[in-house]
Write a protein that holds these residues in place. Structure first.
Motif, PDB file in Angstrom:
ATOM      1  N   GLN A   1      42.799  45.945   2.345  1.00  0.00           N
ATOM      2  CA  GLN A   1      43.621  45.875   1.135  1.00  0.00           C
ATOM      3  C   GLN A   1      42.886  45.138   0.020  1.00  0.00           C
ATOM      4  OE1 GLN A   1      47.168  44.120   2.987  1.00  0.00           O
ATOM      5  NE2 GLN A   1      48.338  45.901   2.316  1.00  0.00           N
TER       6      GLN A   1
ATOM      7  N   GLU B   1      40.280  47.382  -1.406  1.00  0.00           N
ATOM      8  CA  GLU B   1      40.889  48.413  -2.246  1.00  0.00           C
ATOM      9  C   GLU B   1      41.277  47.841  -3.608  1.00  0.00           C
ATOM     10  OE1 GLU B   1      44.137  49.729   0.130  1.00  0.00           O
ATOM     11  OE2 GLU B   1      42.939  51.163   1.295  1.00  0.00           O
ATOM     12  N   GLN B   2      41.810  46.615  -3.589  1.00  0.00           N
ATOM     13  CA  GLN B   2      42.185  45.967  -4.848  1.00  0.00           C
ATOM     14  C   GLN B   2      40.958  45.726  -5.713  1.00  0.00           C
ATOM     15  OE1 GLN B   2      44.119  42.037  -5.020  1.00  0.00           O
ATOM     16  NE2 GLN B   2      46.072  43.115  -4.875  1.00  0.00           N
TER      17      GLN B   2
ATOM     18  N   ARG C   1      46.626  50.127  -6.849  1.00  0.00           N
ATOM     19  CA  ARG C   1      46.444  50.396  -5.412  1.00  0.00           C
ATOM     20  C   ARG C   1      47.712  50.986  -4.819  1.00  0.00           C
ATOM     21  NH1 ARG C   1      47.277  48.587  -0.322  1.00  0.00           N
ATOM     22  NH2 ARG C   1      48.858  47.127  -1.057  1.00  0.00           N
TER      23      ARG C   1
ATOM     24  N   GLU D   1      39.837  48.930  -7.267  1.00  0.00           N
ATOM     25  CA  GLU D   1      40.700  49.305  -8.395  1.00  0.00           C
ATOM     26  C   GLU D   1      40.331  48.510  -9.640  1.00  0.00           C
ATOM     27  OE1 GLU D   1      42.651  51.724  -8.582  1.00  0.00           O
ATOM     28  OE2 GLU D   1      42.970  52.268  -6.487  1.00  0.00           O
TER      29      GLU D   1
ATOM     30  N   GLU E   1      46.734  45.606  -8.158  1.00  0.00           N
ATOM     31  CA  GLU E   1      47.610  45.877  -7.011  1.00  0.00           C
ATOM     32  C   GLU E   1      48.569  47.021  -7.337  1.00  0.00           C
ATOM     33  OE1 GLU E   1      49.774  45.564  -3.350  1.00  0.00           O
ATOM     34  OE2 GLU E   1      47.700  45.231  -3.991  1.00  0.00           O
TER      35      GLU E   1
END
Length: 315
Positions: free
Chosen positions: A300, A303-304, A133, A307, A130
């Motif tokens: 989200q 995206e996490q 991100r 990553e 996180e």
């Protein structure tokens, strides 16, 4: 010239500056400051002049270490700090190898609780992902970094830091040597990148072992709260202050060490019942005003996950 030797500020029956502390600093004593402080500020206690001792996680230091003897009040400090973060809309991740340190907080809104070592490892790598991100969001944001829409402030309460890091070390021995983003690296990434991403580590321990917590990470804890310290603990954590003062023995009393300055502090005490009630009341109030942050969207979460995969590929 006349000198007042028999009658002065330190004569019997008079109060010196060191005696001007309240016996107990409770919620009612501090409520005005708590509710009127900025979102990033946490009240720690008061000094001998009854002035608030605070830490601003955005400007003073992103991370705080609490070193205290057994029974000196680590859990009380953790509860008061976590409560202030939660009532201001932040989230708190408890890493509790003891399992029972903060039962008051379990199932409260905004709280994430990990006790098993594999869950603690999952929490660290998830928070670090996180952080990564959020750093991309900050990089793309055209305005001031502090205004970037990264999401709510996240504070990690890491109980018994020595034991936790030792257990993580043993856990990592069971992991593949490559292709795994290890929790110790995640811990370091949080320490190094947390400030801008609004992610903070509050570490607790009886005696922070330099072999377990590397010097480079110790230096990232800009504030150190010390209760019933030993000379060796002081010399390791507050060496730049100089002379080791006697450790106050009054309940809830210790030192807030800020760089090369140490301030004797009566730390804030909020009972566990009050902490839970404050968190629930604040959540209900924000909900009525439509201020509750939406849960992470699918985007989200994706995206996490990206990553984390990128971190694993680079490991």
């Amino acid at each position: 010239m006349e000198f007042k030797i028999d009658d002065g500020p330190f004569s019997a029956g008079t109060a010196s500056a060191l005696d001007e502390f309240p016996e107990l600093l409770g919620y009612e004593d501090a409520r005005n400051h708590l509710w009127n402080s900025v979102e990033s500020e946490v009240m720690l206690g008061v000094d001998s002049l009854n002035q608030p001792v605070t830490v601003d996680l955005a400007s003073d230091t992103p991370h705080v270490m609490v070193s205290a003897a057994s029974g000196a009040g680590k859990s009380v400090i953790a509860a008061s700090m976590a409560t202030q973060v939660l009532v201001k809309g932040g989230e708190v991740v408890f890493l509790d190898v003891k399992r029972i340190s903060h039962r008051w907080a379990k199932n409260l809104p905004g709280v994430h609780y990990a006790v098993e070592i594999h869950d603690i490892a999952n929490a660290l790598v998830s928070v670090a992902a996180e952080v990564k991100r959020r750093m991309r969001i900050i990089d793309d944001y055209p305005g001031d970094i502090k205004d970037a829409p990264v999401g709510p402030r996240i504070v990690i309460i890491a109980e018994e830091l020595n034991s936790m890091m030792e257990e993580l070390g043993e856990f990592e021995k069971t992991l593949p040597r490559r292709g795994v983003y290890k929790p110790s690296r995640a811990f370091g990434d949080i320490m190094n990148l947390g400030r801008a991403a609004k992610v903070h580590m509050i570490g607790f321990g009886q005696y922070v072992d330099a072999k377990v917590i590397p010097k480079r990470w110790q230096e990232s804890f800009g504030y150190k709260l010390m209760l019933r310290h030993s000379v060796s603990t002081w010399n390791m954590l507050a060496w730049n202050v100089g002379y080791c003062p006697p450790a106050p023995q009054q309940p809830g009393r210790g030192f807030t060490v800020m760089g090369d300055r140490a301030v004797q502090t009566q730390f804030l005490y909020i009972s566990e019942e009050q902490c839970a009630d404050l968190v629930r009341s604040a959540y209900d109030a924000r909900e009525r005003m439509g201020l509750i942050a939406k849960p992470p969207s699918r985007r989200q979460r994706r995206e996490q996950e990206r990553e984390l995969k990128e971190l694993e590929r680079s490991s």
